[in-house]
Scaffold this motif. Structure first.
Motif, PDB file in Angstrom:
ATOM      1  N   PRO A   1      55.910  65.060  37.149  1.00  0.00           N
ATOM      2  CA  PRO A   1      55.785  64.362  38.085  1.00  0.00           C
ATOM      3  C   PRO A   1      56.610  65.218  39.230  1.00  0.00           C
ATOM      4  N   ARG A   2      57.460  66.329  38.565  1.00  0.00           N
ATOM      5  CA  ARG A   2      58.404  66.929  38.707  1.00  0.00           C
ATOM      6  C   ARG A   2      59.817  65.803  40.211  1.00  0.00           C
ATOM      7  N   ILE A   3      60.339  65.195  39.488  1.00  0.00           N
ATOM      8  CA  ILE A   3      61.242  64.639  39.980  1.00  0.00           C
ATOM      9  C   ILE A   3      62.324  64.676  40.494  1.00  0.00           C
TER      10      ILE A   3
ATOM     11  N   GLN B   1      57.468  67.082  48.371  1.00  0.00           N
ATOM     12  CA  GLN B   1      57.985  69.094  48.330  1.00  0.00           C
ATOM     13  C   GLN B   1      58.996  68.713  48.934  1.00  0.00           C
ATOM     14  N   SER B   2      59.751  68.665  49.851  1.00  0.00           N
ATOM     15  CA  SER B   2      60.595  68.429  50.504  1.00  0.00           C
ATOM     16  C   SER B   2      61.045  66.963  51.339  1.00  0.00           C
TER      17      SER B   2
ATOM     18  N   ALA C   1      45.470  64.028  41.195  1.00  0.00           N
ATOM     19  CA  ALA C   1      46.331  65.073  40.674  1.00  0.00           C
ATOM     20  C   ALA C   1      47.889  65.718  41.674  1.00  0.00           C
ATOM     21  N   GLY C   2      48.716  65.284  41.689  1.00  0.00           N
ATOM     22  CA  GLY C   2      50.115  66.302  42.262  1.00  0.00           C
ATOM     23  C   GLY C   2      49.644  65.955  44.092  1.00  0.00           C
ATOM     24  N   SER C   3      49.126  64.361  44.458  1.00  0.00           N
ATOM     25  CA  SER C   3      49.206  63.956  46.099  1.00  0.00           C
ATOM     26  C   SER C   3      50.967  63.847  46.389  1.00  0.00           C
ATOM     27  N   GLY C   4      51.005  63.952  44.785  1.00  0.00           N
ATOM     28  CA  GLY C   4      52.954  63.666  45.343  1.00  0.00           C
ATOM     29  C   GLY C   4      53.376  62.366  45.485  1.00  0.00           C
TER      30      GLY C   4
ATOM     31  N   GLY D   1      61.896  63.549  46.300  1.00  0.00           N
ATOM     32  CA  GLY D   1      60.562  63.981  46.268  1.00  0.00           C
ATOM     33  C   GLY D   1      59.955  64.013  44.382  1.00  0.00           C
ATOM     34  N   ALA D   2      58.713  64.112  44.499  1.00  0.00           N
ATOM     35  CA  ALA D   2      58.309  64.565  42.623  1.00  0.00           C
ATOM     36  C   ALA D   2      56.919  65.072  43.698  1.00  0.00           C
ATOM     37  N   GLU D   3      56.503  65.703  43.885  1.00  0.00           N
ATOM     38  CA  GLU D   3      55.730  66.661  44.451  1.00  0.00           C
ATOM     39  C   GLU D   3      54.278  66.335  43.125  1.00  0.00           C
TER      40      GLU D   3
END
Length: 180
Positions: free
Chosen positions: A9-11, A83-84, A41-44, A31-33
């Motif tokens: 999830p890139r937390i 993402q930001s 998937a990837g909704s963030g 953020g967890a983009e």
């Protein structure tokens, strides 16, 4: 933070501090983009953990168990919401607000395009515990749409500051593929 919400999830790829619940103690927005939710998937997502004088160390929050205080979720798969991040009092009420970028957010303009978006969520002391704001079911307090070109990535970078000197924070979003 830990999660089993998706493989990666890139937390923590975006972080900002603010006092979103107006209690005088800084909170952490994370953020967890690449997080997955009902939108795909990837909704963030963005997870907000309220600061506390009672935190023990080390602090571990499991978002898969909804241990965070506030969750914001992206609207469509591959939006990369979160993402930001930036913080500032954009509505001038004295409470910090959270600005979130989604550089690949989808919009429909006779066809589906990935123009990107920037959102503001107004801070409040009234959020219930473990509250979830899902953009597939409700709206942000402010939404700014990318307008230039498919995959312009508006919102990939966001910032807040008083750029016009009026005493209220302004939102700023970058569009990396803009050409005048």
């Amino acid at each position: 933070m830990k999660s089993n919400l998706s493989e990666d999830p890139r937390i923590g790829t975006a972080l900002t501090s603010l006092d979103m619940n107006d209690d005088g103690i800084d909170d952490l927005a994370i953020g967890a983009e690449f997080a997955n939710n009902n939108a795909g998937a990837g909704s963030g997502a963005v997870y907000v953990v309220y600061g506390s004088e009672d935190f023990g160390m080390p602090l571990q929050i499991d978002v898969a168990q909804n241990q965070q205080d506030l969750t914001l979720q992206g609207q469509y798969g591959s939006d990369y919401f979160g993402q930001s991040l930036a913080a500032g009092d954009v509505n001038g009420d004295g409470v910090d607000d959270l600005v979130v970028g989604a550089g690949s957010a989808w919009q429909f303009e006779s066809e589906w395009l990935r123009l990107g978006e920037m959102y503001a969520f107004f801070g409040s002391s009234a959020f219930p515990p473990h509250h979830v704001i899902d953009l597939g079911e409700s709206e942000a307090d402010v939404t700014v749409l990318g307008t230039h070109a498919d995959r312009g990535f508006f919102g990939e970078h966001v910032a807040c500051g008083d750029y016009n000197g009026d005493g209220i924070a302004d939102m700023c979003g970058g569009e990396i593929r803009y050409a005048a």
